[in-house]
Design an enzyme around this catalytic site. Structure first.
Site, PDB file in Angstrom:
ATOM      1  CE  LYS A 180      -2.042   2.922   1.935  1.00 49.97           C
ATOM      2  NZ  LYS A 180      -1.803   4.341   1.554  1.00 49.97           N
ATOM      3  CB  CYS A 290      12.763   9.201   8.459  1.00 48.58           C
ATOM      4  SG  CYS A 290      13.900   7.988   7.760  1.00 48.58           S
TER       5      CYS A 290
END
Ligand code: NAD
Ligand code: 6OD
Length: 509
Positions: A180, A290
């Site tokens: 996904k 990140c």
């Protein structure tokens, strides 16, 4: 209105789109819709999980580890052959400079497949010969089998890199995946479905469902009882929500989450190296990595010099069309994310920060370039041909001084091109300031003192601790975070540990 579709991939086929369930794919550079994405409903997610489960008992389950490794190598080769299509797809979704998509995102996708081709065939299967009373023995040996159907949920910041970082080891270990991708960046996951099929991956071993998180494809997938494990990269809040969802089913999770990463610069650092490294670590991918540095702790004697040099570097970044060779920085991913980043720009001002550079939205839409007038920071605007970019999600690269660890922009993840510069006096103080966070993903230490480099790097409460570098990766090494930054480690054998189950066979001899 566009008639281009980005499709789901289920059971080895691209699914015909449903006009009634779609959302726009928007170019962050100018805010224009360039395709429609077919949003998978619960039924389509169920079909994807069933296709994956069927693959686990079909021909795919009989492939040897060596055959799977060969497939991964073919996939790497094919991505290289179709590299410009992947670059174009990644750039359309993210707005990042073409050169960066080529150098980082697509090159790493290739490296991910090549690296895990070499690792998945050499997985350790531990064995022990057990001494029993009266001279008897038992042979214990552990065999690995695939984890099963793996849900792979990934974010928008490095879409192809982060997807393939999980899909390559998962397939190398013989799993079937349902991926996904982020609703913001759907393109490359569907392109990868084409490539995997071209390279001979059996139907159902790789499936793609597009959509959102809560109440959409993401939640339908992690809630599905046919999923054996979830590997997720994204925000800590979503990680926590996924954990609650899978708790009832007691499924293994691997979480790579947010960060609030610190850099610590000592007065003995090589300042040329340090400023170049910090510039990348603060502003790469418009701060949307990140691992990006959002807190820079500077030894007091070098505070002013480093601050000045970083400001000059920030002002040298050039926003513009991704295809233009002079462009060095892209927009943020979405209007919503820009609102979030700008809310931290306001919070910093309210907390009394000195804005050393940036702090707002740049003038780049051809206007500045046309009349040549500089903006408030002395920039002369974007590169030629940037007319029309005022619809995109641009913000200025931003640096603050005057904030402390108590202030919200220093405590919370911003995920934009911004950092606070904070002075320190002693090594212990620097370590304490750097570790004063609920996150624990990455850090960097900048010093020419070898002993100090090792000492401070080891004291950082993070998963990845760099010395005199940033984002230098060996894909065999453990990658992940502590605290709010995640659960588990992936990379090399650590990925194999997550993507396989061990069965210990005990034979009394
Ligand atoms: P996000 O958590 O909003 O979304 C990530 C993915 O999760 C998307 O595909 C989204 O649709 C899906 N999702 C959202 N809610 C869900 C739910 N309830 N159930 C299932 N799926 C759900 O993150 P983002 O905004 O896409 O990415 C930015 C964040 O990701 C930042 O916090 C960043 O630090 C983090 N990140 C971490 C790493 C790492 O390796 N540690 C790498 C990249 C990004
Ligand atoms: O380099 C990697 O393998 C990795 N997972 C990087 C994560 C970057 C975060 O945005």
């Amino acid at each position: 209105m566009t008639d281009r579709w980005i499709r789901n991939a289920v059971g080895g086929r691209l699914v015909d789109p449903d006009e009634r369930r779609s959302f726009p794919a928007v170019d962050p550079v100018d805010g224009r819709t360039f395709a429609r994405v077919h949003e998978a409903d619960a039924d389509l997610v169920d079909r994807a999980v069933s296709a994956a489960r069927a693959a686990l008992t079909g021909p795919w389950s009989r492939w040897s580890a060596a055959a799977r490794a060969d497939l991964l190598r073919r996939v790497a080769d094919r991505i290289e052959q179709r590299a410009e299509e992947f670059v174009a797809a990644e750039v359309a979704d993210t707005g990042k400079p073409v050169a960066e998509a080529r150098r980082l995102d697509v090159a790493r996708a290739v490296a991910n497949f090549r690296t895990f081709a070499g690792i998945a065939t050499h997985a350790e299967q531990p064995s022990f010969l057990t001494e029993l009373p009266e001279g008897r023995q038992a042979l214990n040996y552990a065999v690995r089998s695939p984890l099963g159907v793996v849900a792979v949920i990934v974010p928008w910041n490095l879409p192809l890199l982060l997807l393939t970082w999980k899909v390559a080891p998962a397939l190398g270990c013989g799993n079937a995946v349902v991926v996904k991708p982020s609703e913001e960046t759907p393109s490359t996951a569907t392109l990868l479905a084409e490539v995997l099929a071209e390279c001979g991956l059996p139907a159902g071993a790789y499936n793609v469902v597009h959509g959102f998180g809560t109440g959409s494809a993401g939640e339908f997938l992690v809630r599905h009882r046919g999923v054996d494990g979830v590997t997720f990269t994204g925000s800590s809040a979503t990680g926590s929500a996924i954990m609650r969802t899978v708790a009832g089913q007691v499924r293994p999770v691997s979480f790579e989450l947010g960060g609030k990463n610190a850099a610590v610069v000592f007065d003995d650092a090589d300042l040329d190296l340090t400023v170049a490294g910090l510039t990348r670590s603060i502003f790469a991918n418009t701060g949307q990595v990140c691992l990006c540095t959002e807190r820079v702790y500077l030894h007091r004697p070098i505070f002013d010099e480093v601050a000045q040099r970083l400001v000059a570097a920030a002002r040298g970044l050039r926003p513009g069309r991704p295809q233009h060779p002079a462009t060095t920085t892209g927009p943020l991913i979405s209007a919503g994310h820009r609102d979030k980043v700008l809310s931290y720009y306001r919070a910093a001002a309210e907390a009394g920060a000195t804005v050393l550079t940036g702090g707002g939205v740049p003038t780049i839409a051809g206007a500045a370039a046309a009349d040549g007038s500089p903006d408030s920071d002395g920039r002369t605007g974007g590169v030629d041909g940037d007319a029309g970019l005022d619809g995109g999600w641009w913000v200025e690269p931003t640096l603050w001084s005057g904030l402390t660890n108590a202030d919200r922009p220093v405590r919370e993840e911003i995920f934009g091109p911004a950092a606070a510069l904070i002075p320190f006096d002693t090594e212990d103080e620097a370590v304490a300031l750097a570790n004063d966070t609920e996150y624990g993903l990455a850090s960097s230490v900048w010093t020419t003192n070898l002993g100090r480099g090792h000492r401070v790097a080891q004291r950082m409460r993070v998963g990845v601790s760099w010395v005199n570098t940033w984002f230098l990766r060996d894909l065999r090494s453990p990658f992940g975070g502590r605290g709010l930054s995640g659960i588990g480690r992936e990379g090399g054998d650590f990925s194999v540990d997550f993507y396989t189950e061990l069965t210990n066979v005990c034979v009394q001899i």
